[in-house]
Design an enzyme around this catalytic site. Sequence first.
Site, PDB file in Angstrom:
ATOM      1  CD  GLU A  26      70.439 -13.167 -68.821  1.00  0.00           C
ATOM      2  OE1 GLU A  26      69.464 -13.592 -68.936  1.00  0.00           O
ATOM      3  OE2 GLU A  26      71.466 -13.699 -68.159  1.00  0.00           O
ATOM      4  CG  HIS A  71      68.044 -15.384 -72.608  1.00  0.00           C
ATOM      5  ND1 HIS A  71      67.753 -16.893 -73.068  1.00  0.00           N
ATOM      6  CD2 HIS A  71      68.977 -15.793 -71.727  1.00  0.00           C
ATOM      7  CE1 HIS A  71      68.742 -17.642 -72.641  1.00  0.00           C
ATOM      8  NE2 HIS A  71      69.574 -17.005 -71.934  1.00  0.00           N
ATOM      9  CG  HIS A  73      73.749 -15.746 -71.686  1.00  0.00           C
ATOM     10  ND1 HIS A  73      74.219 -17.046 -71.806  1.00  0.00           N
ATOM     11  CD2 HIS A  73      72.630 -15.906 -71.274  1.00  0.00           C
ATOM     12  CE1 HIS A  73      73.168 -17.959 -71.085  1.00  0.00           C
ATOM     13  NE2 HIS A  73      72.189 -17.015 -71.161  1.00  0.00           N
ATOM     14  CG  ASP A  84      69.216 -19.759 -69.962  1.00  0.00           C
ATOM     15  OD1 ASP A  84      68.585 -19.041 -69.384  1.00  0.00           O
ATOM     16  OD2 ASP A  84      70.553 -19.866 -70.279  1.00  0.00           O
TER      17      ASP A  84
END
Length: 124
Positions: A26, A71, A73, A84
């Site tokens: 990630e 971010h 995934h 999150d």
Amino acid sequence: MKKIKGIARNTLRFILEVSRSSYPNEFAGLLQAEDGIISEVLILPGTESGESSALLHLFMMPNISTVGSVHSHPRGIVRPSNADIQMFGKTGNYHIIAGYPFDLQSWKCFNSEGEERELQIIDD
């Protein structure tokens, strides 16, 4: 709270490219805006990145304003986890998740409660 009009196309391209180059780990960063347009990604020192999570050390954040977070995934699921959403509340109200394969169709924006929100791509 800053009114956000959208995200600069080059900033979104940067997010997708960094997400792609971080794969299978990630990627995580914070979003900054100028004149209502998300135009910067701040990568904090000490950010830890693995295949199932990325950990931002918010105590390392300089005294600056952010409008949200970003971010990736790597598994392609473009919806926020409970972890999150907990982090969303600390960094603003615009949160982008980029999912595999990290193209212009594989990202979404969410508010701090984890609800999907529209974010216009603005040509820069």
